[in-house]
Design a protein around this motif. Structure first.
Motif, PDB file in Angstrom:
ATOM      1  N   ASP A 270     -23.460 -24.992 -13.249  1.00  0.00           N
ATOM      2  CA  ASP A 270     -24.090 -23.709 -12.944  1.00  0.00           C
ATOM      3  C   ASP A 270     -23.121 -22.616 -12.521  1.00  0.00           C
ATOM      4  N   SER A 271     -22.084 -22.979 -11.783  1.00  0.00           N
ATOM      5  CA  SER A 271     -21.218 -21.956 -11.208  1.00  0.00           C
ATOM      6  C   SER A 271     -20.253 -21.362 -12.231  1.00  0.00           C
TER       7      SER A 271
ATOM      8  N   ARG B  77     -18.818 -19.646 -15.874  1.00  0.00           N
ATOM      9  CA  ARG B  77     -19.252 -18.548 -16.737  1.00  0.00           C
ATOM     10  C   ARG B  77     -18.089 -18.039 -17.595  1.00  0.00           C
TER      11      ARG B  77
END
Length: 383
Positions: free
Chosen positions: A348-349, A351
């Motif tokens: 999730d963290s 990008r």
DNA sequence: AATGCGGGGTA
DNA sequence: TACCCAGCATT
């Protein structure tokens, strides 16, 4: 009144306060936050000034007031915007606490900064010093505001040999100050103490000859102005070798690099960074290409453990040191290739971002340093 | 009471 | 280098 405070004669306390206020009114620096009594603006300035020099704060304060001119504007802003404006100033929890507290004032006090000690001291990020500073400067209340400057000045003038690293010493000085603060000039008196500490009663080589209270300074009369205040030494920062990955996108992610956001709490909370890990203890110090390769593989293995797709190192890009108050980071950046990019699931963290998108995110100094170096930029060149 | 928490200026 | 800066939260 406490017995120990009686050892300082009343006449000397009145002399001290009177001369300081008079001196401050004549010689104070013209600082942006001294042109207002708006409690919100005083508040913001005091938070920024925690453990931070005046010269450093000024440009941050100006930008902040331009973007968030009122308490309401700050309360309504996205948290990311606040953190981005704080970028480079350090102690980032100050920014998040400030906005949380401002929102609390907006909802619980109708947008008016409270003027009661117990109310204002209960706000996030507002401790004994900041509470006293806001109450005295913005509201004229006779509350002490004891910071490092004040403890140094008081240690010298009243010849106090207490260790200023101990919390009890600050409390002692607050008790003393309550017997000294002029009721009708509390804000100027508190600022005068800090101004004297910042410009004349400096940590080393104090400028006693131009000091407005030199005549009755007990520290100087005892010949101890250079050795006061007494303070126990801080522990040196621990060393950490850290391995970071520069991972370039391909295909639909072409022109992007992989970054991640730090956790909500702890060091550099919620800021963006290159993926990195603490170097394994059994890894040899980096000397030459052979060891660089070993470090690169260790880095890739550790990141795969965190859920990234298969990685392989192709060499070291750059390195840099960064010293926090308690940790010394030696950061080495390795160029790594990711086997699968299209459609690969990431934690999730993480990008993918273009350099332009990276500009919009809050990045700690060390990563600004790494990303702006020539070796790094040449790797990012399209080819 | 001790520790975690940034980054930079100064002698 | 060493010190310290308009400190606070957490434990």
């Amino acid at each position: 009144m406490k017995k120990q405070d009686d050892t300082v004669e009343q006449s000397k306390r009145e002399y001290f306060a009177g001369r300081l206020v008079e001196w401050f009114r004549a010689h104070q620096r013209d600082l942006p936050w001294r042109r207002t009594k708006d409690p919100y603006k005083i508040w913001v300035s005091e938070i920024m000034l925690q453990q931070t020099r005046v010269e450093t704060v000024i440009p941050y304060y100006e930008r902040f007031m331009e973007r968030f001119p009122t308490l309401e504007a700050l309360a309504e802003a996205p948290e990311e915007d606040v953190l981005k404006l704080w970028e480079g100033l350090g102690y980032y929890s100050r920014a998040r606490n400030l906005q949380a507290a401002v929102r609390e004032v907006q909802s619980d006090y109708g947008g008016v900064v409270p003027d009661e000690p117990k109310d204002i001291a209960a706000l996030k990020g507002v401790g004994p010093y900041t509470a006293g500073a806001i109450l005295s400067i913005a509201y004229g209340k006779p509350e002490p505001a004891v910071d490092g400057n004040v403890m140094r000045v008081l240690s010298r003038f009243f010849l106090l040999r207490d260790d200023i690293a101990k919390p009890a010493t600050r409390k002692h000085m607050e008790r003393l100050l309550r017997t000294v603060i002029p009721q009708e000039a509390a804000g100027d008196f508190n600022q005068a103490l800090m101004e004297l500490g910042a410009t004349i009663c400096t940590p080393r080589s104090p400028h006693c000859l131009v000091c407005p209270v030199m005549e009755h300074c007990a520290g100087r009369l005892a010949g101890e102005e250079e050795t006061l205040p007494l303070k126990t030494k801080a522990k040196p920062p621990r060393d950490e070798r850290r391995l970071a990955a520069l991972i370039r996108g391909r295909g639909e992610q072409a022109g992007r690099i992989l970054i991640r956001r730090r956790p909500d709490t702890g060091l550099l909370a919620q800021m963006w960074e290159l993926p990195h890990v603490l170097a394994p203890a059994d890894l040899q110090p980096a000397v030459g290409d052979a060891n660089a390769s070993a470090a690169g593989w260790a880095l890739c293995a550790a990141l795969e453990e965190e859920g990234l797709p298969e990685l392989a190192p192709s060499g070291i890009v750059t390195q840099a040191d960064h010293i926090f108050s308690h940790i010394h980071w030696h950061m080495e950046v390795y160029l790594c290739s990711m086997a699968v990019i299209e459609g690969a699931a990431l934690p999730d963290s993480y990008r993918w971002v273009t350099p332009d998108e990276l500009e919009q995110l809050a990045l700690p100094k060390i990563f600004h340093k790494l990303l702006s170096c020539q070796a790094f930029r040449s790797v990012l060149e399209p080819n």
